[in-house]
Design an enzyme around this catalytic site. Structure first.
Site, short mmCIF file in Angstrom:
data_model
loop_
_atom_site.label_atom_id
_atom_site.label_comp_id
_atom_site.label_asym_id
_atom_site.label_seq_id
_atom_site.Cartn_x
_atom_site.Cartn_y
_atom_site.Cartn_z
CB SER A 187 -0.97 0.01 1.19
OG SER A 187 -1.83 -1.11 1.14
NE ARG A 188 3.81 2.40 -4.90
CZ ARG A 188 3.79 1.20 -5.51
NH1 ARG A 188 3.65 0.10 -4.79
NH2 ARG A 188 3.91 1.11 -6.81
#
Length: 217
Positions: free
Chosen positions: A188-189
């Site tokens: 999710s970065r």
């Protein structure tokens, strides 16, 4: 749709890679990560070297050839563009883009020439062809054609002795660091980023000189 047209949706999702720093100091941390990524990253010693001049930042990829508590060492022609830029402003940045391992290391520091004996020692272990190329190339200068380039190499090869003597305008730089960042991709970065910083350029194995701060991705 072409690859360029799909840039907005081109991405790699990193899964289950959350990590913490494992080294007691930047020297130990970099050494551990390097040994880990070298197993499956092509040319793990390839690094981006960024310099600056009156036109702004300038970057290129070179190879890390020595690493010690003193810093990161690479070799080049001192008369090259980067050599001239370093002579004017020795502040440089490095990036190790270990994509296959979902890691990168960023370094900021000051570049200085290594002693001539250190450059001689590395030059002596280069392949003979690379030694001759270092003599033949007027690095970063214009050349009229491939034929002119090949002729310059042929002349240098004909004049070279055995062993080949290192030219005075070719040698090493050590980048003495004051800031490093260890980056590890996560899902999710929400990547793991650790900034390791000293108040001035310091030995990488001097744990007392460095402070660690986790950063938002």
């Amino acid at each position: 749709m072409s690859h360029l047209e799909s840039l907005a949706t081109t991405r790699t999702e990193y899964q289950g890679n959350s990590s913490d720093l494992v080294g007691e100091n930047p020297f130990e941390q970099f050494s551990r990560w390097y040994e880990e990524v070298a197993e499956h990253v092509h040319e793990p010693n390839a690094m981006v070297v960024s310099t600056v001049d009156e036109d702004g930042p300038d970057s290129r990829i070179v190879l890390l050839k020595e690493f010690s508590p003193e810093g990161f060492v690479f070799f080049t022609n001192y008369d090259s563009t980067k050599g001239r830029q370093i002579a004017e402003n020795p502040h440089v940045a490095l990036v190790f883009p270990w994509h296959a391992a979902h890691r990168q290391v960023r370094v900021r520091g000051v570049a200085e020439r290594v002693p001539a004996q250190q450059s001689d020692a590395y030059f002596a272990v280069r392949p003979r062809g690379s030694q001759i190329g270092a003599i033949a190339s007027r690095q970063s200068q214009p050349v009229g054609s491939r034929e002119e380039l090949d002729e310059a190499y042929a002349r240098a090869e004909a004049a070279a002795g055995d062993p080949v003597v290192r030219p005075d305008n070719w040698g090493g730089y050590v980048v003495r660091a004051h800031t490093l960042e260890f980056w590890h991709g996560s899902e999710s970065r929400m990547h793991d980023r650790f900034q390791v910083k000293a108040s001035q350029v310091s030995r990488l194995d001097d744990a007392a000189a460095w402070t660690v701060q986790r950063l938002f991705p």
